[in-house]
Design an enzyme around this catalytic site. Sequence first.
Site, PDB file in Angstrom:
ATOM      1  N   LYS A 204       0.831  -1.193   0.000  1.00 24.31           N
ATOM      2  CA  LYS A 204       0.000   0.000   0.000  1.00 24.31           C
ATOM      3  C   LYS A 204       0.876   1.257   0.000  1.00 24.31           C
ATOM      4  CE  LYS A 204      -3.657  -2.077   2.908  1.00 24.31           C
ATOM      5  NZ  LYS A 204      -4.834  -1.933   2.046  1.00 24.31           N
ATOM      6  N   ARG A 278      -9.630 -12.206   2.895  1.00 20.29           N
ATOM      7  CA  ARG A 278     -10.429 -13.348   2.453  1.00 20.29           C
ATOM      8  C   ARG A 278      -9.662 -14.655   2.598  1.00 20.29           C
ATOM      9  NH1 ARG A 278     -11.015 -10.567  -3.311  1.00 20.29           N
ATOM     10  NH2 ARG A 278     -10.909  -8.831  -1.855  1.00 20.29           N
TER      11      ARG A 278
END
Length: 426
Positions: A204, A278
């Site tokens: 990020k 996930r």
Amino acid sequence: MLNISLSSQPHSGVWGDNALVSYSGDGAVIHYGGDYPLRRIQQAARQLQGQGVTAANLEGKGWSYERQWAFYCGFATTKTTVQLSWASIDEDELELLNARRRSADWVRRVVNAGPQEMYPEKLAEEAVAFLKGIAGDAVSAQRIVGDELLEQGWIGTHSVGRGSVRPPVMLTVDYNPTGDPDAPVAACLVGKGITFDSGGYSIKASAGMVTMKCDMGGAATVTAGLGYAIEQGLRQRVKLILCCAENLIAGNAYKLGDILTYKNGQTVEIVNTDAEGRLVLADGLIAASEMKAPLVIDAATLTGAAMVAVGADYNALFSLDRELLSKAQQLSDLVNEPAWPLPLEKWHQGHCPSHYADTANSAVQKGGGFGGASNAAAFLSRFVDTDNCRWLHMDLAACFHDSGNARWSAGATGLGVANIAALLLQ
């Protein structure tokens, strides 16, 4: 301590026409009349807090349970411990307010804590201590830590967390008020506990990474939801699974092109190491399915796509069970925690294709491509035994604010806790 009363009449005078708050003597009046009175009360509380008020006494008529809770949501702050004296109402409602505040305050504390303080093992420790403080010996817990995860087949949590010197953890909490070790599990909660998310090799930018201590908001929300349900009298057995890890970069970190084989046989190609939530939730959902619980609820700060779709005032809801989806939304309205259903069908599972595995963990596009939140939910559905359980996924778009606004201070909000508790109590 400032005395705060309510008025449904608009203000016109020295404090400005249609002011939210007016002052007289040692007190203040909130003028909540008009559209969305609960939002106006919350905004007024936030305004008072912003003016330096840290102790408030709610007095006079009109302070219903919902209005007092709206005031709390605006009055609670990130750095200062506030004092709040509830107005006199029904004793049961007073107990409910105190229980809800305890759960919300716990969420704020653990989510807002810096990542050097709130790491995977610490989060697991805090969750157990919180629930034991409510339910005592009715709570037991098991931790699987570090390489033990790989030995037992929990490939997702191990892969995401192995790049950190602080090991990943899968925590299973068993709340069993029956005392019968063979009692059926009525529901299972699963939470994403990424205590810091750098994005891994799909790193990020600093602006997107600075608040990533919040990525364990799902784990905090399901834990507090269970605690709040217990305080309201939950008497059925519920299990809680927290999948906790730090997603960092190291020579042994998982990487693009890796293929993970899960316990249920599903293979997953890694095309984005920043789609890690996930991957850990998949472990928790497999474990929940093994428990044969008829209801499985997971919660996670999973996708930016959900925030694009519903904004920061709503959580996003997903389920292949339309009746459960409708019930979850109805209960969110009942407890004033806005939530909204987004599309999910089995065919969404095909939107993250892989040449090398059953699925990729994302679409190879910025933000996961069109319908990214639905695609993420569909990925999770691969790991739930939906033939034998009802499953709800909550993408917690509203559980954290990077900076303060007119209604909330910066940090965790606690939105989602009461919704989960209400689902358990159903």
